[in-house]
Scaffold this motif. Sequence first.
Motif, PDB file in Angstrom:
ATOM      1  N   LYS A 126       7.736   6.659   7.701  1.00  0.00           N
ATOM      2  CA  LYS A 126       7.649   5.476   6.851  1.00  0.00           C
ATOM      3  C   LYS A 126       8.974   4.685   6.900  1.00  0.00           C
ATOM      4  N   MET A 128       9.363   2.798  10.120  1.00  0.00           N
ATOM      5  CA  MET A 128       8.516   1.595  10.165  1.00  0.00           C
ATOM      6  C   MET A 128       9.119   0.505   9.285  1.00  0.00           C
ATOM      7  N   GLN A 129       9.682   0.926   8.162  1.00  0.00           N
ATOM      8  CA  GLN A 129      10.340  -0.066   7.295  1.00  0.00           C
ATOM      9  C   GLN A 129      11.518  -0.696   8.030  1.00  0.00           C
ATOM     10  N   ALA A 165       6.403  -8.177   7.348  1.00  0.00           N
ATOM     11  CA  ALA A 165       6.036  -7.421   6.156  1.00  0.00           C
ATOM     12  C   ALA A 165       5.792  -5.977   6.579  1.00  0.00           C
ATOM     13  N   GLU A 166       6.131  -5.054   5.694  1.00  0.00           N
ATOM     14  CA  GLU A 166       5.965  -3.648   6.047  1.00  0.00           C
ATOM     15  C   GLU A 166       4.519  -3.346   6.422  1.00  0.00           C
ATOM     16  N   ILE A 167       3.606  -3.955   5.680  1.00  0.00           N
ATOM     17  CA  ILE A 167       2.202  -3.651   5.948  1.00  0.00           C
ATOM     18  C   ILE A 167       1.806  -4.099   7.352  1.00  0.00           C
ATOM     19  N   GLU A 168       2.431  -5.161   7.854  1.00  0.00           N
ATOM     20  CA  GLU A 168       2.083  -5.636   9.203  1.00  0.00           C
ATOM     21  C   GLU A 168       2.440  -4.583  10.244  1.00  0.00           C
ATOM     22  N   TYR A 199       2.738  -1.386   9.654  1.00  0.00           N
ATOM     23  CA  TYR A 199       1.877  -0.223   9.439  1.00  0.00           C
ATOM     24  C   TYR A 199       0.485  -0.455  10.018  1.00  0.00           C
ATOM     25  N   GLU A 200      -0.008  -1.677   9.896  1.00  0.00           N
ATOM     26  CA  GLU A 200      -1.318  -2.005  10.475  1.00  0.00           C
ATOM     27  C   GLU A 200      -1.320  -1.704  11.973  1.00  0.00           C
ATOM     28  N   SER A 221      -0.786   2.099  12.830  1.00  0.00           N
ATOM     29  CA  SER A 221      -1.940   2.957  12.562  1.00  0.00           C
ATOM     30  C   SER A 221      -3.124   2.591  13.454  1.00  0.00           C
TER      31      SER A 221
END
Lengths: 814, 167
Positions: free
Chosen positions: B52, B55-56, B65-68, B70-71, B74
């Motif tokens: 994590k 990725m951050q 954005a962190e979620i980008e 992670y998308e 994953s």
Amino acid sequence: MSEVMNEEFVTITVDGRELQAPKGAMLIEVTDKANIKVPRFCYHEKLAISANCRMCLVEVEKAPKPLPACATPVMDGMIVHTQSDYARNAQKSVMEFLLINHPLDCPICDQGGECELQDVAMGYGQDVSEYVEGKRVVFDRNIGPLITTELTRCIHCTRCVRFGREIAGLRELGMTGRGENSLISTFIEQSIESEMSGNVIDICPVGALTAKPSRFAARAWELMQHASIAPHDCIGSNIFVHTLRGEVIRVVPRDNEAINEVWISDRDRFSYEGLASDDRLTAPMIREDGEWVEADWDEALQLASAEIRHALDTSASDEKGGDEDSEAGDASSKLAALISPSSTLEELYLLQKLMRSLGSGSIDHRLRQSDFSDQDFAPLIPWLGQDIENLENIDAALLIGSNTRKEQPIANHRLRKAAVTNKAQISFINAKEFEFNFPLANNIAVAQQQLAHELAAVAAAAFTASGEAVPSYIADAVSKATPNKAHKAIVQQLSQGENTSVLLGSQAAMHPSFAALRALAEAIAVQTGSIFGYLSEGSNSAGAWLAGAVPHRGPCNDADAVKGLNVSDWAEKAPTAAILVNVEPEHDVAQSQQVIKALTNASSVIAITAFRSPALEDVASIMLPAAAFTETSGTCVNAEGLMQSFKGANNPAGEARPGWKILRVLGNLLKLEGFDYVSSDQVRDELRGHCESIELDNSISGVAQVTLSATGGSFMRAADVPIYAADALVRRASSLQKTHDAIALAVSMNPADAARLDLDDEITSVSVKQGEGSAILRLIIDEKVPAGSAWIPMAVKGSELLGDPFGEVVIEKA
Amino acid sequence: MNAMIEAENTLSAHACEEIDALLKRYPAEQKKSALLGALNIAQHENRGFLTKELMQAVAEYLDLAEIEVYEVASFYSMYELKPVARHNVAVCTNISCMLMGSQSIVDHVENKLGIKLGESTKDGRIYLKQEEECLAACAGGPMMQVDHVYYEDLTAEKVDAILDALE
Ligand code: SF4
Ligand code: FES
Ligand code: FES
């Protein structure tokens, strides 16, 4: 499609009907307009097109395969069938795919009855599922106190993801994994931090994202729907209140393109929870020998009117009943009233009418203001200066003392659109560096005692650029200022743009140098050809000005009205008796220490309030239960000057009564003339009658001399009112109070100040002394707070121990 | 497992240099284009898996954005989001390889190492990748990829030799 200027039209045929459509429009926009139903899940008119669900497939002649209506631009001569066997087959097949992994558990789903998937499945699904294999299961994520996830139900339309990216301006939700393993999540479990997050509940077409506070409370078809107006900010978002057997179950947006479009803020959506808080006042109460006892309405109102009369009669040998001219009359110093700027227009008008009929002009709604020096020059209504809608078309703006993102989320959304799509140059000058969800040209933060100096520097740059002479009332301030690059850049952006604004926010109105800020901001607006406007506090500040709930003017600017004291006068001339309407003195009043002291010494304090609060119980002698926002009819005037009336949605809690009725009966008991209204509409219309020909104009009609004090070495407090602390209702909204934005009291300061005070990382709490108050507060070292001031928010639990939000503070190791 | 492998939480100076080199290939405002490469670099440095924090760090480095991040991480099977052993062994099980008997290779490997697909050996030596799709070496099926090297026309003996040679 609005960008297409010289719109060219094409003709298409849909289901045998000829339709005209702007060239380049998507087919679904055209069919929607013509009321031809095409099923859809991922398409949403406010979001970018992603065309991933394929539910909107239609037959287009000459196309080799069915085409998605949401992503197919219209072309001249196109012939479309939405209902042909070919189209229906495609739609049915997609429906079958979508249902493969979707649980068939509508009876236990909170969305049941208002689910787009359920509706479309009724029309396009099959009676029996051929799919017998195991279904996918997705574990739910905890994404905070407002939204429940039920991710097994998600159909991966990505509306929520696009909402985050395009509207909230925060990428919070995303789609992770792929294929059968895709799921919606936040970055490995973070709660959603947008102040608009609740909108994903509405846009999610299925029951994957539902409202946590109202989960399983009712079925959609049992609810009664009532149109209303949101009660927290000067935007006046249009809402529906949904009730079940007289209880508010939830609040949802009511579409109004000119105001809130299809969105509302989380504050407007979830604050209704405060209505059911334990400390609702449900019966009139009287203090007898220091004890609070319930009374019936008759008794309480008789006593209230007797106390008001008594206060006015004491030592009134030379009773004049209020001077006709500018001097505050005798009654004005005996009887004073404070009313929340979020009260209805009717309450505001009737309270001032009651007060002025009794000879007192001491009424004010500007509870958090402390600088009243230029009030005589203030406009009739300090307003936005433009339509709310125009905020998204601006090219440049300067906002002073404003955190739009947390104070007026819908206005912020419009500004965000301007910044993102128009590349508008938006700058802020604040006493703290706030975070915004769009790119800013400048985000200037200076200690609060420097705020006016900073603005003077921008003004100096503006006068240099325009070449005009600096008028004498601000000459002193402007001549001493030296503009830097940022100040000049702001002026350049404002001067070059065609549609530009200079706006004063509600933190500017609270500021101890409000008059200076106002004069300088207006000068900047004039010199740069910008609109000058206000984003005011509460939901009805504009209504309060209009209604005459100010001590220096009557309704509609009536200069002949009886004049009286403003809040800051209270410290010296404490009134004998006071009336408080929807006010919690410990949180809603800036100079709370002085005001509470004055109230404690008053012989009688009549509180008309929906809630009990510790400070009210300490100072009041009579508490009259008032209806809260969904429970009364009334009117609010928003920042653009729009008057919006609404009806009550449910009955008041217990024996509470609408504020306007309480004031009407009080007027009758006091034998005042003109208190025989039978509806709130009559009250509003009476006020309207006074205001036939008003024009909104923000220019200050004369101006007080502005001198900026040299800023000394003392350490000053600065404050804002955090989003979920704004008023009595939202302070009691339990789910909102669990979110990230429910700020817990702490003192934040710049690392330089911490070092100066010898406070290192090890120290977690400090002693704060302010005036006669003191508190031990958590310490946060934060570079976003400029050196020279300590940031301590007001209106949050514990802040009542301290005084003036902008006063001097002494901070030491605890 | 966890104790054995220490996760990196930040990008090393070297990783940043490599990412900078990647960034030069794309327009300045499209840093996202370098995301796949940046994740490769980060994963490589961290012995084959992402955390994590990493990725951050990538999100911050590329202004995403962190979620980008992670998308993307994953979505692609080439990124591991849990700690794995040193060597990454991926047996292709897509159609051509399957027709050529990849299942017996998978069975053999699983028996030999005493682990299932998606698991790592206790000694932290070998990680058997969950599921590998066509690696575009169909003509040599059954095949597998060990770390960055392809081995084709596999037999049980060949596999033994390859795996035994891994440190
Ligand atoms: S959670 Fe709802 S809005 Fe989000 S992708 Fe799934 S179905 Fe669409
Ligand atoms: S609505 Fe057109 S593809 Fe989803
Ligand atoms: S199927 Fe195995 S490499 Fe193509």
